[in-house]
Design a protein around this motif. Structure first.
Motif, PDB file in Angstrom:
ATOM      1  N   ASP A  12      -1.001  18.619   7.509  1.00  0.00           N
ATOM      2  CA  ASP A  12      -0.071  19.491   6.951  1.00  0.00           C
ATOM      3  C   ASP A  12       1.614  18.867   7.027  1.00  0.00           C
ATOM      4  OD1 ASP A  12      -2.414  19.447   5.733  1.00  0.00           O
ATOM      5  OD2 ASP A  12      -2.672  21.705   5.863  1.00  0.00           O
ATOM      6  N   GLU A  13       1.708  19.068   8.034  1.00  0.00           N
ATOM      7  CA  GLU A  13       2.852  18.880   8.932  1.00  0.00           C
ATOM      8  C   GLU A  13       3.481  17.535   8.323  1.00  0.00           C
ATOM      9  OE1 GLU A  13       5.528  18.756  12.561  1.00  0.00           O
ATOM     10  OE2 GLU A  13       3.790  19.718  13.123  1.00  0.00           O
ATOM     11  N   LEU A  14       2.601  16.185   8.630  1.00  0.00           N
ATOM     12  CA  LEU A  14       3.746  15.007   8.889  1.00  0.00           C
ATOM     13  C   LEU A  14       3.371  14.344   7.746  1.00  0.00           C
ATOM     14  CD1 LEU A  14       2.487  14.600  12.561  1.00  0.00           C
ATOM     15  CD2 LEU A  14       4.443  14.985  12.006  1.00  0.00           C
ATOM     16  N   ILE A  15       2.173  14.410   7.305  1.00  0.00           N
ATOM     17  CA  ILE A  15       1.524  13.546   5.811  1.00  0.00           C
ATOM     18  C   ILE A  15       2.103  14.491   4.312  1.00  0.00           C
ATOM     19  CG2 ILE A  15      -0.135  13.568   4.230  1.00  0.00           C
ATOM     20  CD1 ILE A  15      -0.186  11.851   7.395  1.00  0.00           C
ATOM     21  N   LYS A  16       3.349  13.831   3.995  1.00  0.00           N
ATOM     22  CA  LYS A  16       4.105  14.469   3.126  1.00  0.00           C
ATOM     23  C   LYS A  16       3.453  13.945   2.165  1.00  0.00           C
ATOM     24  CE  LYS A  16       6.898  15.814   5.671  1.00  0.00           C
ATOM     25  NZ  LYS A  16       6.872  17.870   6.131  1.00  0.00           N
ATOM     26  N   ASP A  17       2.636  12.447   1.361  1.00  0.00           N
ATOM     27  CA  ASP A  17       2.464  12.255   0.162  1.00  0.00           C
ATOM     28  C   ASP A  17       0.137  10.980   0.888  1.00  0.00           C
ATOM     29  OD1 ASP A  17       1.499  11.783  -2.302  1.00  0.00           O
ATOM     30  OD2 ASP A  17       3.379  10.812  -2.429  1.00  0.00           O
ATOM     31  N   ALA A  18       0.556  11.372  -0.230  1.00  0.00           N
ATOM     32  CA  ALA A  18      -1.286  10.471  -0.435  1.00  0.00           C
ATOM     33  C   ALA A  18      -1.689  10.465  -1.794  1.00  0.00           C
ATOM     34  CB  ALA A  18      -2.362  11.885   0.570  1.00  0.00           C
ATOM     35  N   PHE A  19      -2.117   9.491  -1.734  1.00  0.00           N
ATOM     36  CA  PHE A  19      -2.688   9.002  -3.104  1.00  0.00           C
ATOM     37  C   PHE A  19      -3.658   7.311  -3.276  1.00  0.00           C
ATOM     38  CE2 PHE A  19       1.478   7.036  -1.837  1.00  0.00           C
ATOM     39  CZ  PHE A  19       1.552   6.152  -2.061  1.00  0.00           C
ATOM     40  N   LEU A  20      -4.139   7.401  -3.627  1.00  0.00           N
ATOM     41  CA  LEU A  20      -5.359   5.874  -3.943  1.00  0.00           C
ATOM     42  C   LEU A  20      -4.011   4.742  -4.732  1.00  0.00           C
ATOM     43  CD1 LEU A  20      -8.634   7.268  -4.678  1.00  0.00           C
ATOM     44  CD2 LEU A  20      -8.329   6.794  -2.444  1.00  0.00           C
ATOM     45  N   ILE A  21      -4.654   3.764  -4.642  1.00  0.00           N
ATOM     46  CA  ILE A  21      -4.434   2.606  -5.297  1.00  0.00           C
ATOM     47  C   ILE A  21      -5.277   1.989  -5.830  1.00  0.00           C
ATOM     48  CG2 ILE A  21      -1.812   2.580  -4.151  1.00  0.00           C
ATOM     49  CD1 ILE A  21      -2.913   0.662  -2.488  1.00  0.00           C
ATOM     50  N   ASN A  22      -5.373   0.422  -6.736  1.00  0.00           N
ATOM     51  CA  ASN A  22      -6.180  -0.536  -7.017  1.00  0.00           C
ATOM     52  C   ASN A  22      -5.683  -1.967  -5.859  1.00  0.00           C
ATOM     53  OD1 ASN A  22      -4.418  -1.188  -8.423  1.00  0.00           O
ATOM     54  ND2 ASN A  22      -4.976  -0.520 -10.576  1.00  0.00           N
ATOM     55  N   GLU A  23      -6.398  -3.000  -6.681  1.00  0.00           N
ATOM     56  CA  GLU A  23      -5.819  -4.225  -5.931  1.00  0.00           C
ATOM     57  C   GLU A  23      -4.735  -4.730  -6.405  1.00  0.00           C
ATOM     58  OE1 GLU A  23      -9.009  -6.671  -6.068  1.00  0.00           O
ATOM     59  OE2 GLU A  23     -10.132  -6.637  -4.204  1.00  0.00           O
ATOM     60  N   ASN A  24      -4.004  -4.250  -7.403  1.00  0.00           N
ATOM     61  CA  ASN A  24      -2.861  -4.509  -7.737  1.00  0.00           C
ATOM     62  C   ASN A  24      -1.316  -3.653  -7.223  1.00  0.00           C
ATOM     63  OD1 ASN A  24      -3.636  -6.591  -9.664  1.00  0.00           O
ATOM     64  ND2 ASN A  24      -4.148  -4.903 -11.134  1.00  0.00           N
ATOM     65  N   GLY A  25      -1.497  -2.647  -6.374  1.00  0.00           N
ATOM     66  CA  GLY A  25      -0.792  -1.711  -4.958  1.00  0.00           C
ATOM     67  C   GLY A  25      -0.274  -0.976  -6.502  1.00  0.00           C
ATOM     68  N   GLU A  26      -1.026  -0.832  -8.173  1.00  0.00           N
ATOM     69  CA  GLU A  26      -1.131   0.528  -9.034  1.00  0.00           C
ATOM     70  C   GLU A  26      -1.035   1.786  -8.203  1.00  0.00           C
ATOM     71  OE1 GLU A  26      -0.830  -2.635 -13.007  1.00  0.00           O
ATOM     72  OE2 GLU A  26      -3.024  -1.448 -11.876  1.00  0.00           O
ATOM     73  N   LYS A  27      -0.736   3.102  -8.460  1.00  0.00           N
ATOM     74  CA  LYS A  27      -1.299   4.637  -7.979  1.00  0.00           C
ATOM     75  C   LYS A  27      -2.631   4.770  -9.108  1.00  0.00           C
ATOM     76  CE  LYS A  27       2.233   6.858  -6.187  1.00  0.00           C
ATOM     77  NZ  LYS A  27       3.582   7.780  -6.185  1.00  0.00           N
ATOM     78  N   VAL A  28      -3.921   5.120  -8.695  1.00  0.00           N
ATOM     79  CA  VAL A  28      -5.019   5.500  -9.908  1.00  0.00           C
ATOM     80  C   VAL A  28      -5.310   6.815  -9.686  1.00  0.00           C
ATOM     81  CG1 VAL A  28      -5.437   3.159 -10.296  1.00  0.00           C
ATOM     82  CG2 VAL A  28      -6.037   4.049  -7.426  1.00  0.00           C
ATOM     83  N   GLY A  29      -4.731   7.268  -7.838  1.00  0.00           N
ATOM     84  CA  GLY A  29      -5.428   8.475  -7.823  1.00  0.00           C
ATOM     85  C   GLY A  29      -4.390   9.409  -7.027  1.00  0.00           C
ATOM     86  N   ASP A  30      -5.086  10.675  -6.919  1.00  0.00           N
ATOM     87  CA  ASP A  30      -4.264  12.013  -6.749  1.00  0.00           C
ATOM     88  C   ASP A  30      -4.287  12.576  -4.465  1.00  0.00           C
ATOM     89  OD1 ASP A  30      -6.171  13.199  -6.429  1.00  0.00           O
ATOM     90  OD2 ASP A  30      -5.651  14.472  -7.781  1.00  0.00           O
ATOM     91  N   ALA A  31      -3.755  13.199  -3.498  1.00  0.00           N
ATOM     92  CA  ALA A  31      -4.012  13.586  -2.825  1.00  0.00           C
ATOM     93  C   ALA A  31      -4.971  13.449  -2.416  1.00  0.00           C
ATOM     94  CB  ALA A  31      -2.180  14.281  -2.355  1.00  0.00           C
ATOM     95  N   THR A  32      -6.107  14.329  -3.403  1.00  0.00           N
ATOM     96  CA  THR A  32      -7.163  14.792  -3.116  1.00  0.00           C
ATOM     97  C   THR A  32      -7.644  14.246  -3.155  1.00  0.00           C
ATOM     98  OG1 THR A  32      -6.606  17.620  -4.147  1.00  0.00           O
ATOM     99  CG2 THR A  32      -9.006  16.599  -3.728  1.00  0.00           C
ATOM    100  N   GLU A  33      -8.128  12.756  -4.018  1.00  0.00           N
ATOM    101  CA  GLU A  33      -9.141  12.211  -4.319  1.00  0.00           C
ATOM    102  C   GLU A  33      -8.885  10.822  -3.057  1.00  0.00           C
ATOM    103  OE1 GLU A  33      -8.907  11.839  -9.163  1.00  0.00           O
ATOM    104  OE2 GLU A  33      -7.725  11.021  -8.579  1.00  0.00           O
TER     105      GLU A  33
END
Length: 270
Positions: free
Chosen positions: A113-134
């Motif tokens: 929680d201290e070091l990881i400031k963000d997280a997300f899912l991407i597709n092969e086009n580099g586009e975000k498709v999901g949030d940190a939980t996913e």
């Protein structure tokens, strides 16, 4: 003196006397087919299950299996929250090791929680498709990206998946904010040979990747795993595991295939 009663087992005729008749007057059955009636009002004796019979063995086994299954299911359900937390902390430790941070399981969540400031899912086009939980749970299709801040600098952590000699390989590799230079890596396996292929999970192997480039002159190259003493023309490389050729090749393929999925993200301005 009270007379006895005998019942014909063939037709049910009841005879009273000291002994059974030679023949049943109704059906002509011989005396051997008569049985003495001890007490007409007495309830027939209950016959218990023969514990030496196959039926008893089958019923007993079935009941025991059901009881054990119910007990195990209840225990598993009760322990599931703790098991899930242990699994999550193991994943946090792997992610943190890819940015050269080693912590205990008890310290993993706080450090993550201290070091990881963000997280997300991407597709092969580099586009975000999901949030940190996913991204963390892996329950949605996509490629997870974890964004860390180390000493004020951004690191991008990418997930790796492949196959070794005996089963799955996986891991994480982090790159600097240039999205090219490797900052750290961590590899895991399900059942590679101890002392040989399993060495991919040691710091001695993962530290070889630090400073290596994924792109050379702007072109995607991945990072090659070569036999000790060999080279890979046109791309950065590290020595594989001596005696673990197939596992090393599995890591090589895992890096290429997994990093290829992140190519458009790594070359974008996100």
């Amino acid at each position: 003196m009270a007379t006895k009663k005998f019942r014909c087992k063939v037709c049910g005729y009841v005879h009273e006397g000291d002994k059974a008749p030679e023949k049943c007057p109704v059906c002509q059955a011989p005396a051997s087919e008569f049985e003495e009636i001890k007490d007409e009002n007495a309830a027939p004796a209950k016959k218990g299950i023969d514990r030496n019979s196959n039926v008893y063995t089958i019923i007993y086994s079935a009941v025991m299996v059901i009881l054990v299954a119910v007990g195990l299911a209840a225990t598993s359900q009760a322990l599931r929250p703790q098991q899930k937390e242990n699994e999550d902390n193991d994943k946090r430790q792997q992610i943190l090791r890819s940015i050269n941070v080693t912590v205990t399981a008890n310290e993993a969540k706080a450090k993550y929680d201290e070091l990881i400031k963000d997280a997300f899912l991407i597709n092969e086009n580099g586009e975000k498709v999901g949030d940190a939980t996913e991204a963390f749970s892996g329950e949605k299709e996509g490629f997870p990206v974890f964004v860390a801040t180390i000493d004020g600098q951004t690191k991008y952590i990418l997930a790796l998946n492949g196959t070794g000699l005996w089963g799955p390989l996986w891991g994480y590799i982090s790159v600097n904010d240039d999205k090219n230079t490797v900052y750290g890596a961590d590899f895991s396996h399900q059942g590679e040979t101890p002392g040989l292929g399993s060495e991919i999970a040691t710091p001695a192997f993962s530290h070889r990747f630090q400073g290596k480039k994924i792109f050379i002159d702007g072109a995607f190259k991945s990072i090659a795993i070569v036999k000790p003493g060999k080279t890979a023309e046109g791309q950065d490389y590290v020595d594989g595991i001596s005696g673990g050729t197939i596992t090393s090749q599995g890591v090589n393929n895992m890096l290429h295939d997994s990093l290829k999925s992140y190519e458009k993200f790594l070359t974008s301005n996100q």
